[in-house]
Design a protein around this motif. Structure first.
Motif, PDB file in Angstrom:
ATOM      1  N   CYS A  46       0.858  -1.196   0.000  1.00  0.00           N
ATOM      2  CA  CYS A  46       0.000   0.000   0.000  1.00  0.00           C
ATOM      3  C   CYS A  46       0.891   1.242   0.000  1.00  0.00           C
ATOM      4  N   SER A  47       1.709   1.345  -1.020  1.00  0.00           N
ATOM      5  CA  SER A  47       2.715   2.412  -1.120  1.00  0.00           C
ATOM      6  C   SER A  47       2.604   3.115  -2.465  1.00  0.00           C
ATOM      7  N   LEU A  48       2.908   4.399  -2.463  1.00  0.00           N
ATOM      8  CA  LEU A  48       2.981   5.177  -3.697  1.00  0.00           C
ATOM      9  C   LEU A  48       4.430   5.418  -4.118  1.00  0.00           C
ATOM     10  N   GLU A  49       5.335   4.616  -3.589  1.00  0.00           N
ATOM     11  CA  GLU A  49       6.753   4.779  -3.899  1.00  0.00           C
ATOM     12  C   GLU A  49       7.198   3.680  -4.863  1.00  0.00           C
ATOM     13  N   ARG A  50       7.843   4.059  -5.945  1.00  0.00           N
ATOM     14  CA  ARG A  50       8.291   3.086  -6.951  1.00  0.00           C
ATOM     15  C   ARG A  50       9.250   2.054  -6.361  1.00  0.00           C
ATOM     16  N   ALA A  51      10.072   2.481  -5.409  1.00  0.00           N
ATOM     17  CA  ALA A  51      11.033   1.548  -4.815  1.00  0.00           C
ATOM     18  C   ALA A  51      10.349   0.377  -4.132  1.00  0.00           C
ATOM     19  N   GLU A  52       9.106   0.580  -3.703  1.00  0.00           N
ATOM     20  CA  GLU A  52       8.360  -0.471  -3.009  1.00  0.00           C
ATOM     21  C   GLU A  52       7.363  -1.159  -3.939  1.00  0.00           C
ATOM     22  N   GLY A  53       7.383  -0.804  -5.215  1.00  0.00           N
ATOM     23  CA  GLY A  53       6.453  -1.382  -6.162  1.00  0.00           C
ATOM     24  C   GLY A  53       7.130  -1.802  -7.441  1.00  0.00           C
ATOM     25  N   GLU A  54       7.126  -0.905  -8.427  1.00  0.00           N
ATOM     26  CA  GLU A  54       7.665  -1.219  -9.745  1.00  0.00           C
ATOM     27  C   GLU A  54       9.111  -1.680  -9.689  1.00  0.00           C
ATOM     28  N   ASP A  55       9.937  -0.983  -8.908  1.00  0.00           N
ATOM     29  CA  ASP A  55      11.353  -1.369  -8.822  1.00  0.00           C
ATOM     30  C   ASP A  55      11.502  -2.755  -8.194  1.00  0.00           C
ATOM     31  N   GLN A  56      10.668  -3.058  -7.211  1.00  0.00           N
ATOM     32  CA  GLN A  56      10.736  -4.351  -6.542  1.00  0.00           C
ATOM     33  C   GLN A  56      10.334  -5.476  -7.501  1.00  0.00           C
ATOM     34  N   ALA A  57       9.286  -5.242  -8.286  1.00  0.00           N
ATOM     35  CA  ALA A  57       8.839  -6.261  -9.235  1.00  0.00           C
ATOM     36  C   ALA A  57       9.879  -6.495 -10.323  1.00  0.00           C
ATOM     37  N   THR A  58      10.511  -5.441 -10.787  1.00  0.00           N
ATOM     38  CA  THR A  58      11.558  -5.565 -11.807  1.00  0.00           C
ATOM     39  C   THR A  58      12.736  -6.353 -11.268  1.00  0.00           C
ATOM     40  N   ARG A  59      13.135  -6.049 -10.036  1.00  0.00           N
ATOM     41  CA  ARG A  59      14.246  -6.771  -9.409  1.00  0.00           C
ATOM     42  C   ARG A  59      13.920  -8.249  -9.269  1.00  0.00           C
ATOM     43  N   PHE A  60      12.697  -8.546  -8.805  1.00  0.00           N
ATOM     44  CA  PHE A  60      12.313  -9.936  -8.594  1.00  0.00           C
ATOM     45  C   PHE A  60      12.322 -10.720  -9.909  1.00  0.00           C
ATOM     46  N   ALA A  61      11.783 -10.114 -10.945  1.00  0.00           N
ATOM     47  CA  ALA A  61      11.720 -10.801 -12.235  1.00  0.00           C
ATOM     48  C   ALA A  61      13.108 -11.166 -12.742  1.00  0.00           C
ATOM     49  N   ALA A  62      14.066 -10.278 -12.504  1.00  0.00           N
ATOM     50  CA  ALA A  62      15.434 -10.546 -12.955  1.00  0.00           C
ATOM     51  C   ALA A  62      16.104 -11.620 -12.096  1.00  0.00           C
ATOM     52  N   ALA A  63      15.745 -11.673 -10.805  1.00  0.00           N
ATOM     53  CA  ALA A  63      16.400 -12.601  -9.885  1.00  0.00           C
ATOM     54  C   ALA A  63      15.759 -13.982  -9.866  1.00  0.00           C
ATOM     55  N   GLN A  64      14.515 -14.081 -10.365  1.00  0.00           N
ATOM     56  CA  GLN A  64      13.768 -15.334 -10.251  1.00  0.00           C
ATOM     57  C   GLN A  64      13.265 -15.772 -11.631  1.00  0.00           C
ATOM     58  N   PRO A  65      14.121 -16.314 -12.466  1.00  0.00           N
ATOM     59  CA  PRO A  65      13.701 -16.711 -13.824  1.00  0.00           C
ATOM     60  C   PRO A  65      12.677 -17.840 -13.844  1.00  0.00           C
ATOM     61  N   GLY A  66      12.496 -18.522 -12.726  1.00  0.00           N
ATOM     62  CA  GLY A  66      11.506 -19.589 -12.683  1.00  0.00           C
ATOM     63  C   GLY A  66      10.080 -19.095 -12.535  1.00  0.00           C
ATOM     64  N   PHE A  67       9.906 -17.788 -12.436  1.00  0.00           N
ATOM     65  CA  PHE A  67       8.576 -17.201 -12.290  1.00  0.00           C
ATOM     66  C   PHE A  67       8.242 -16.381 -13.534  1.00  0.00           C
ATOM     67  N   THR A  68       7.064 -16.613 -14.100  1.00  0.00           N
ATOM     68  CA  THR A  68       6.615 -15.915 -15.301  1.00  0.00           C
ATOM     69  C   THR A  68       5.551 -14.889 -14.919  1.00  0.00           C
ATOM     70  N   PRO A  69       5.676 -13.662 -15.405  1.00  0.00           N
ATOM     71  CA  PRO A  69       4.642 -12.663 -15.113  1.00  0.00           C
ATOM     72  C   PRO A  69       3.266 -13.160 -15.553  1.00  0.00           C
ATOM     73  N   LEU A  70       2.276 -12.914 -14.724  1.00  0.00           N
ATOM     74  CA  LEU A  70       0.897 -13.282 -15.021  1.00  0.00           C
ATOM     75  C   LEU A  70       0.079 -11.993 -14.985  1.00  0.00           C
ATOM     76  N   PRO A  71      -0.057 -11.329 -16.135  1.00  0.00           N
ATOM     77  CA  PRO A  71      -0.690  -9.999 -16.166  1.00  0.00           C
ATOM     78  C   PRO A  71      -2.127 -10.025 -15.643  1.00  0.00           C
ATOM     79  N   ALA A  72      -2.519  -8.938 -14.987  1.00  0.00           N
ATOM     80  CA  ALA A  72      -3.897  -8.791 -14.527  1.00  0.00           C
ATOM     81  C   ALA A  72      -4.807  -8.550 -15.717  1.00  0.00           C
ATOM     82  N   ALA A  73      -5.935  -9.219 -15.727  1.00  0.00           N
ATOM     83  CA  ALA A  73      -6.910  -9.067 -16.805  1.00  0.00           C
ATOM     84  C   ALA A  73      -7.984  -8.070 -16.383  1.00  0.00           C
ATOM     85  N   ALA A  74      -8.595  -7.415 -17.364  1.00  0.00           N
ATOM     86  CA  ALA A  74      -9.584  -6.384 -17.080  1.00  0.00           C
ATOM     87  C   ALA A  74     -10.741  -6.920 -16.256  1.00  0.00           C
TER      88      ALA A  74
END
Length: 420
Positions: free
Chosen positions: A351-379
């Motif tokens: 529940c943060s409006l800070e990129r470091a706690e959101g977008e940056d964290q997700a980008t870091r995780f994706a790079a560090a965990q190749p065994g996980f595939t993004p599952l985009p949210a659907a409308a």
């Protein structure tokens, strides 16, 4: 308790002063400071008044200080008691509609000697001059600059509009078909009632038909959906997402390190009668008995996204805190990833409006965990008016759903673990 010779109501103002001191000088959360600051008060109404005064002061602090500075020859220090007391008096009159004589008479006992004369004089000058607050509050400069840089001018302006008054109250329903409350619905299993509603008196409260949960806070569990397997809700208290998962059929274990916060989980479990297990443990040292089909990481964060309901975060959250929280989030997220069963789903939320706690964290995780595939949210998984980002994440911002009453600031990302 009002002291001998003091006007009735002074004790509540003294408690409000303690609350502001706890937030602005000691960096404590307003809710955490409430018990100690109001322990001398008798009855819920006085405690509610103290909280309302402190919260309104925090919503309007920059504008209150501009008024005070306009009526003083020499600027009062930020931590001067006279400034704190003037803030309280002005917030009551200009924000809460308290008559001027009641506001000033109940704060003057909080100061002695020269400062009392100063407070009385400055307050009188401002009242005679027709002092008023702007329709749109001013955000603290550091917050406005940070959010403007991250999200743009319009989002920062929307945040200022959003803090003008307490927001409406969202309810998540245990059964989407329940019709006991006639109120707007922004998504399945959701109702929105006006700000200030007496929650405990609403239909369905005693029966556990719903729980209070902002519409944005309901999205992480919506992205997990229905299931009958094992789900873990990490850092779970007070438990809204746990209740959603349990209502959706999952066999849930809710994990939280705080015994006091876990007590809220117990209360919600008892009221709603929804089945789930509770583990009081630090997730960085805890280990589940087996991998889970769904893991929700509701990570600890700066909580800047809930500023509409908790304006104290505007003054407590700073760059160092955000950086510290981001480090903790990364450790929790990486550890939680180990507990996702092959083919299972991992949802990360703050529940943060800070990129470091959101977008940056997700980008870091994706790079560090190749065994996980993004599952985009659907409308069709999201409330109308809240879109997925191009990356498939969900980022709720000030201004979204504004005409309907707005929503908290959240970041949510979802991944699926590979089968092998």
């Amino acid at each position: 308790m009002t002291r001998a010779g003091e006007p009735l109501g002074t004790a509540a103002r003294r408690a409000a002063l303690r609350l502001l001191d706890a937030v602005l000088r000691r960096g404590e959360p307003l809710e955490s400071a409430l018990v100690l600051a109001t322990r001398a008060l008798h009855g819920g109404p006085d405690r509610g008044l103290a909280h309302a005064i402190a919260a309104e002061t925090l919503r309007r602090l920059p504008d209150l200080d501009v008024l005070i500075d306009s009526a003083t020859r020499n600027r009062l220090p930020d931590d001067a008691k006279a400034r704190f007391v003037l803030r309280i008096a002005l917030a009551q009159v200009l924000g809460l509609g308290t008559p001027p004589h009641a506001a000033i008479s109940t704060v003057l006992p909080l100061v002695d000697g020269g400062p009392r004369k100063l407070v009385h004089g400055v307050f009188g000058t401002l009242m005679r001059g027709g002092a008023a607050l702007p329709e749109v509050p001013t955000l603290p400069a550091a917050v406005a600059d940070r959010w403007r840089a991250a999200w743009g001018e319009e989002a920062a302006a929307a945040a200022a509009r959003a803090i003008a008054a307490p927001p409406p109250i969202d309810l998540s329903l245990a059964d989407a078909a329940w019709g006991g409350i006639d109120a707007p619905s922004l998504a399945p299993a959701h109702r929105r009632v006006p700000a200030g509603s007496a929650v405990g008196e609403l239909p369905g409260y005693d029966e556990g038909a719903w729980w209070v949960q902002d519409i944005a806070a309901s999205i992480p569990a919506r992205l997990i959906g229905r299931g009958d397997g094992v789900a873990l809700d990490l850092c779970a208290a007070p438990g809204g997402k746990t209740l959603q998962l349990a209502a959706a059929g999952w066999r849930v274990t809710a994990v939280d390190a705080s015994e006091s916060r876990a007590a809220r989980l117990e209360e919600n479990r008892a009221r709603t009668r929804l089945p789930f297990d509770i583990a009081i443990a630090d997730v960085l040292g805890w280990q589940p008995p087996a991998p889970a089909a769904a893991v929700l990481v509701d990570a600890p964060c700066s909580a800047t996204g809930i500023f509409r309901r908790h304006p104290d975060v505007l003054y407590r959250a700073h760059d160092a805190m955000v950086a510290e929280m981001a480090e903790v989030q990364a450790r929790i997220l990486d550890r939680a990833a180990q507990w996702v069963a092959p083919g299972g789903v991992l949802v990360y939320a703050t529940c943060s409006l800070e990129r470091a706690e959101g977008e940056d964290q997700a980008t870091r995780f994706a790079a560090a965990q190749p065994g996980f595939t993004p599952l985009p949210a659907a409308a069709d998984e999201l409330p109308a008016g809240i879109p997925a980002t191009p990356e498939g994440w969900v980022r709720t911002l000030p201004g979204m759903l504004e005409e309907a009453g707005g929503c908290d600031g959240f970041f949510i990302a979802r991944w699926r673990r590979a089968l092998t």
